[in-house]
Design a protein around this motif. Structure first.
Motif, short mmCIF file in Angstrom:
data_model
loop_
_atom_site.label_atom_id
_atom_site.label_comp_id
_atom_site.label_asym_id
_atom_site.label_seq_id
_atom_site.Cartn_x
_atom_site.Cartn_y
_atom_site.Cartn_z
N ILE A 150 26.31 -39.19 -9.11
CA ILE A 150 27.14 -40.12 -8.32
C ILE A 150 26.77 -40.02 -6.85
N LYS A 151 26.70 -38.79 -6.32
CA LYS A 151 26.37 -38.60 -4.91
C LYS A 151 24.98 -39.14 -4.59
N TRP A 152 24.01 -38.86 -5.44
CA TRP A 152 22.66 -39.34 -5.21
C TRP A 152 22.64 -40.87 -5.16
N THR A 153 23.35 -41.50 -6.09
CA THR A 153 23.39 -42.96 -6.13
C THR A 153 24.04 -43.53 -4.87
N TYR A 154 25.20 -43.00 -4.51
CA TYR A 154 25.90 -43.50 -3.32
C TYR A 154 25.08 -43.25 -2.04
N ASN A 155 24.48 -42.08 -1.93
CA ASN A 155 23.65 -41.80 -0.75
C ASN A 155 22.44 -42.72 -0.68
N SER A 156 21.83 -43.00 -1.83
CA SER A 156 20.69 -43.91 -1.87
C SER A 156 21.10 -45.33 -1.49
N LEU A 157 22.25 -45.77 -2.00
CA LEU A 157 22.75 -47.10 -1.63
C LEU A 157 22.97 -47.19 -0.12
N MET A 158 23.59 -46.16 0.43
CA MET A 158 23.87 -46.16 1.86
C MET A 158 22.57 -46.17 2.66
N LYS A 159 21.63 -45.33 2.28
CA LYS A 159 20.34 -45.27 2.99
C LYS A 159 19.63 -46.62 2.91
N ASP A 160 19.59 -47.23 1.73
CA ASP A 160 18.93 -48.53 1.56
C ASP A 160 19.55 -49.60 2.45
N ASN A 175 30.30 -55.12 3.81
CA ASN A 175 30.97 -55.68 2.62
C ASN A 175 30.07 -55.65 1.40
N GLU A 176 28.79 -55.95 1.60
CA GLU A 176 27.83 -55.91 0.50
C GLU A 176 27.70 -54.48 -0.04
N LEU A 177 27.65 -53.51 0.87
CA LEU A 177 27.55 -52.11 0.46
C LEU A 177 28.80 -51.67 -0.28
N TYR A 178 29.98 -52.02 0.22
CA TYR A 178 31.23 -51.67 -0.46
C TYR A 178 31.28 -52.28 -1.86
N LYS A 179 30.81 -53.52 -2.01
CA LYS A 179 30.79 -54.15 -3.34
C LYS A 179 29.88 -53.37 -4.30
N GLU A 180 28.74 -52.94 -3.80
CA GLU A 180 27.83 -52.17 -4.65
C GLU A 180 28.45 -50.82 -5.04
N ILE A 181 29.11 -50.19 -4.09
CA ILE A 181 29.78 -48.92 -4.38
C ILE A 181 30.82 -49.11 -5.47
N GLU A 182 31.61 -50.17 -5.36
CA GLU A 182 32.63 -50.47 -6.38
C GLU A 182 31.99 -50.77 -7.73
N LYS A 183 30.88 -51.51 -7.72
CA LYS A 183 30.17 -51.84 -8.97
C LYS A 183 29.71 -50.56 -9.66
N TYR A 184 29.12 -49.66 -8.89
CA TYR A 184 28.66 -48.40 -9.48
C TYR A 184 29.81 -47.51 -9.90
N ALA A 185 30.92 -47.58 -9.20
CA ALA A 185 32.10 -46.79 -9.60
C ALA A 185 32.54 -47.19 -11.00
N LEU A 186 32.53 -48.48 -11.29
CA LEU A 186 32.89 -48.96 -12.64
C LEU A 186 31.89 -48.47 -13.68
N ILE A 187 30.61 -48.49 -13.33
CA ILE A 187 29.58 -47.99 -14.25
C ILE A 187 29.79 -46.50 -14.52
N PHE A 188 30.04 -45.72 -13.46
CA PHE A 188 30.24 -44.28 -13.63
C PHE A 188 31.49 -43.99 -14.45
N LYS A 189 32.53 -44.78 -14.24
CA LYS A 189 33.75 -44.58 -15.04
C LYS A 189 33.47 -44.80 -16.51
N SER A 190 32.69 -45.84 -16.82
CA SER A 190 32.40 -46.12 -18.23
C SER A 190 31.48 -45.05 -18.83
N LEU A 191 30.60 -44.46 -18.00
CA LEU A 191 29.68 -43.44 -18.51
C LEU A 191 30.33 -42.06 -18.63
#
Length: 195
Positions: A150-160, A175-191
């Motif tokens: 999770i941390k690696w993904t969020y840090n990579s998103l932020m860096k990008d 706003n675009e970054l926050y949307k991506e963070i929320e999208k990945y949060a849903l993916i992580f919850k399901s995983l």
């Protein structure tokens, strides 16, 4: 305001040109400060550079420590909150993260990191232990591994996003970054989380 101007000018110059090629004159010109006034605060380029490294470490550790709601038991919510805090720091100091990526490749930085290791390790242990609701995770989960992903993904998103915006995020980028963070949060919850 003057302090922030000097810090931002220094972060920009060093992150763009590295220590050797960075120009103190460029820093002073962009910060709109005279050499005499600058030398009231620091003795020269090296001391200023060292100050910026210390500033980066302190701002990262202290800002997160002081602003995260440690009572939140949901690790995903805690990590999202941390990223938002770091984004706000990056808005205030646009070249802070580019500077961080640059100094991470330098040997001297490791000495500073060693000095702050106790604070950083303490912060990391708080992430993994303080009030974390482990019952949310699927049975037999490897919590440390999940948090690392999770941390690696969020840090990579932020860096990008910072790189794409040339380290000057505007509302649209944020706003675009926050949307991506929320999208990945849903993916992580399901995983990782129980249904």
């Amino acid at each position: 305001k003057l302090r922030n101007n000097i810090i931002n000018s220094g972060l920009k110059e060093f992150s763009l040109y590295g220590y050797e090629k960075a120009s103190l004159n460029n820093i002073l010109s962009e910060a709109e400060i005279s050499k005499g006034r600058f030398y009231q605060y620091v003795k020269g380029k090296k001391e200023f550079y060292d100050y910026l490294i210390e500033f980066f470490l302190n701002s990262t550790v202290d800002t997160v420590s002081e602003n995260v709601d440690w009572t939140k038991g949901d690790i995903l919510e805690r990590l999202k909150e941390t990223i938002k805090i770091r984004i706000n720091t990056g808005i205030k100091y646009p070249y802070l993260f580019k500077f961080a990526y640059m100094i991470n490749r330098e040997v001297e930085f490791r000495d500073y990191l060693a000095k702050k290791k106790k604070d950083i390790d303490f912060l990391r242990s708080k992430y993994h232990s303080d009030s974390i609701d482990k019952s949310k995770f699927k049975d037999n989960s490897n919590l440390e591994e999940h948090i690392s992903i999770i941390k690696w993904t969020y840090n990579s998103l932020m860096k990008d996003h910072f790189e794409k915006a040339d380290y000057n995020l505007d509302d649209e980028n944020i706003n675009e970054l926050y949307k991506e963070i929320e999208k990945y949060a849903l993916i992580f919850k399901s995983l990782f989380y129980k249904n």
